[in-house]
Design a protein around this motif. Structure first.
Motif, PDB file in Angstrom:
ATOM      1  N   ILE A  30     -36.463  24.809 -87.020  1.00  0.00           N
ATOM      2  CA  ILE A  30     -35.698  23.957 -87.926  1.00  0.00           C
ATOM      3  C   ILE A  30     -34.218  24.278 -87.735  1.00  0.00           C
ATOM      4  O   ILE A  30     -33.804  25.429 -87.822  1.00  0.00           O
ATOM      5  CB  ILE A  30     -36.086  24.193 -89.405  1.00  0.00           C
ATOM      6  CG1 ILE A  30     -37.605  24.120 -89.601  1.00  0.00           C
ATOM      7  CG2 ILE A  30     -35.332  23.225 -90.322  1.00  0.00           C
ATOM      8  CD1 ILE A  30     -38.225  22.773 -89.348  1.00  0.00           C
ATOM      9  N   ASN A  35     -32.860  20.943 -91.967  1.00  0.00           N
ATOM     10  CA  ASN A  35     -33.983  20.014 -92.103  1.00  0.00           C
ATOM     11  C   ASN A  35     -34.358  19.294 -90.810  1.00  0.00           C
ATOM     12  O   ASN A  35     -35.210  18.421 -90.823  1.00  0.00           O
ATOM     13  CB  ASN A  35     -33.701  18.975 -93.195  1.00  0.00           C
ATOM     14  CG  ASN A  35     -32.698  17.931 -92.763  1.00  0.00           C
ATOM     15  OD1 ASN A  35     -31.885  18.157 -91.873  1.00  0.00           O
ATOM     16  ND2 ASN A  35     -32.747  16.781 -93.391  1.00  0.00           N
ATOM     17  N   CYS A  42     -43.940  23.893 -92.795  1.00  0.00           N
ATOM     18  CA  CYS A  42     -42.547  23.502 -93.067  1.00  0.00           C
ATOM     19  C   CYS A  42     -42.464  22.435 -94.160  1.00  0.00           C
ATOM     20  O   CYS A  42     -41.526  22.454 -94.965  1.00  0.00           O
ATOM     21  CB  CYS A  42     -41.879  23.034 -91.783  1.00  0.00           C
ATOM     22  SG  CYS A  42     -41.562  24.398 -90.641  1.00  0.00           S
ATOM     23  N   TYR A  83     -39.657  22.612 -97.137  1.00  0.00           N
ATOM     24  CA  TYR A  83     -38.496  21.732 -97.041  1.00  0.00           C
ATOM     25  C   TYR A  83     -38.808  20.405 -97.722  1.00  0.00           C
ATOM     26  O   TYR A  83     -39.907  19.877 -97.572  1.00  0.00           O
ATOM     27  CB  TYR A  83     -38.133  21.479 -95.571  1.00  0.00           C
ATOM     28  CG  TYR A  83     -37.746  22.735 -94.815  1.00  0.00           C
ATOM     29  CD1 TYR A  83     -36.419  23.128 -94.710  1.00  0.00           C
ATOM     30  CD2 TYR A  83     -38.716  23.535 -94.210  1.00  0.00           C
ATOM     31  CE1 TYR A  83     -36.065  24.281 -94.015  1.00  0.00           C
ATOM     32  CE2 TYR A  83     -38.373  24.695 -93.516  1.00  0.00           C
ATOM     33  CZ  TYR A  83     -37.037  25.060 -93.429  1.00  0.00           C
ATOM     34  OH  TYR A  83     -36.693  26.200 -92.746  1.00  0.00           O
ATOM     35  N   ARG A 124     -37.228  17.554 -97.123  1.00  0.00           N
ATOM     36  CA  ARG A 124     -37.021  16.453 -96.175  1.00  0.00           C
ATOM     37  C   ARG A 124     -36.965  17.050 -94.771  1.00  0.00           C
ATOM     38  O   ARG A 124     -36.344  18.089 -94.555  1.00  0.00           O
ATOM     39  CB  ARG A 124     -35.718  15.728 -96.490  1.00  0.00           C
ATOM     40  CG  ARG A 124     -35.364  14.623 -95.516  1.00  0.00           C
ATOM     41  CD  ARG A 124     -34.066  13.909 -95.916  1.00  0.00           C
ATOM     42  NE  ARG A 124     -33.592  13.037 -94.868  1.00  0.00           N
ATOM     43  CZ  ARG A 124     -34.055  11.826 -94.611  1.00  0.00           C
ATOM     44  NH1 ARG A 124     -35.038  11.343 -95.345  1.00  0.00           N
ATOM     45  NH2 ARG A 124     -33.566  11.090 -93.631  1.00  0.00           N
ATOM     46  N   LEU A 125     -37.590  16.369 -93.827  1.00  0.00           N
ATOM     47  CA  LEU A 125     -37.551  16.791 -92.439  1.00  0.00           C
ATOM     48  C   LEU A 125     -37.253  15.580 -91.562  1.00  0.00           C
ATOM     49  O   LEU A 125     -37.666  14.465 -91.881  1.00  0.00           O
ATOM     50  CB  LEU A 125     -38.890  17.414 -92.014  1.00  0.00           C
ATOM     51  CG  LEU A 125     -39.251  18.740 -92.677  1.00  0.00           C
ATOM     52  CD1 LEU A 125     -40.703  19.102 -92.398  1.00  0.00           C
ATOM     53  CD2 LEU A 125     -38.317  19.850 -92.213  1.00  0.00           C
ATOM     54  N   TYR A 181     -38.472  10.570 -89.933  1.00  0.00           N
ATOM     55  CA  TYR A 181     -38.218  11.427 -91.081  1.00  0.00           C
ATOM     56  C   TYR A 181     -39.422  11.469 -92.006  1.00  0.00           C
ATOM     57  O   TYR A 181     -40.295  10.607 -91.970  1.00  0.00           O
ATOM     58  CB  TYR A 181     -36.973  10.964 -91.850  1.00  0.00           C
ATOM     59  CG  TYR A 181     -37.210   9.717 -92.677  1.00  0.00           C
ATOM     60  CD1 TYR A 181     -37.518   9.815 -94.046  1.00  0.00           C
ATOM     61  CD2 TYR A 181     -37.154   8.460 -92.102  1.00  0.00           C
ATOM     62  CE1 TYR A 181     -37.765   8.666 -94.791  1.00  0.00           C
ATOM     63  CE2 TYR A 181     -37.391   7.319 -92.844  1.00  0.00           C
ATOM     64  CZ  TYR A 181     -37.703   7.428 -94.177  1.00  0.00           C
ATOM     65  OH  TYR A 181     -37.958   6.311 -94.910  1.00  0.00           O
ATOM     66  N   GLU A 232     -40.201  12.768 -96.251  1.00  0.00           N
ATOM     67  CA  GLU A 232     -39.694  13.286 -97.524  1.00  0.00           C
ATOM     68  C   GLU A 232     -40.858  13.625 -98.428  1.00  0.00           C
ATOM     69  O   GLU A 232     -41.868  12.912 -98.445  1.00  0.00           O
ATOM     70  CB  GLU A 232     -38.815  12.251 -98.223  1.00  0.00           C
ATOM     71  CG  GLU A 232     -37.433  12.162 -97.637  1.00  0.00           C
ATOM     72  CD  GLU A 232     -36.535  11.217 -98.417  1.00  0.00           C
ATOM     73  OE1 GLU A 232     -35.442  11.658 -98.800  1.00  0.00           O
ATOM     74  OE2 GLU A 232     -36.943  10.060 -98.618  1.00  0.00           O
TER      75      GLU A 232
END
Length: 143
Positions: free
Chosen positions: A66, A70, A94, A98, A100-101, A140, A142
């Motif tokens: 990461i 993010n 992850c 997290y 958001r990625l 992405y 979320e």
């Protein structure tokens, strides 16, 4: 299988997994491209990334990195160990940490695109990769 934080002594195995996985997954990009970029990944990107490895019987089998809080800069599993849930376990690890990625994935790497969609990622945009010129999706997720 355990997931733990990357340690400096993991670097040779992690970079070996990175190289072999890239060559296996991206047959549309010459092998020389990956070999040329390996040192940059090891010396520039790995030091600034938060990296986690999956290990079984003392052997590192995959990793996720990461960058900038993010961005998934890398998610690779040893080609001989793919399809066993290791990549999914690293990604879920992850996703639990997290909110958001985001990531970039080559559009021609259909297996990876489908994997990320299956894990809840959505395509945000499409653009040529600045280095290789091949089309790449930004995806992405979320919480």
């Amino acid at each position: 299988m355990i997931i733990r934080e990357f340690q400096a002594e993991d670097m040779p195995v992690v970079m070996d997994v990175w190289l072999r996985s890239n060559m296996s997954a991206h047959s549309f990009i010459p092998e020389a491209y990956w070999r040329r970029n390996q040192k940059t990944v090891e010396e520039v990107y790995m030091p600034v990334a938060k990296t986690y490895v999956t290990e079984q019987d003392g052997r590192v089998m995959g990793f996720i990195s990461i960058i900038e809080g993010n961005y998934i800069g890398a998610l690779f599993v040893d080609p001989h160990e793919q399809g066993k849930g290791l990549g999914k376990a690293l990604l879920q690890y992850c996703q639990e940490r997290y909110a958001r990625l985001e990531l970039g994935v080559y559009a021609d790497n259909e297996r990876a695109v489908q994997f990320y969609k299956h894990c809840g990622f959505t395509i945000k945009s499409e653009q040529p990769n600045e280095d290789s010129g091949h089309m790449e999706y930004t995806m992405y997720w979320e919480a």
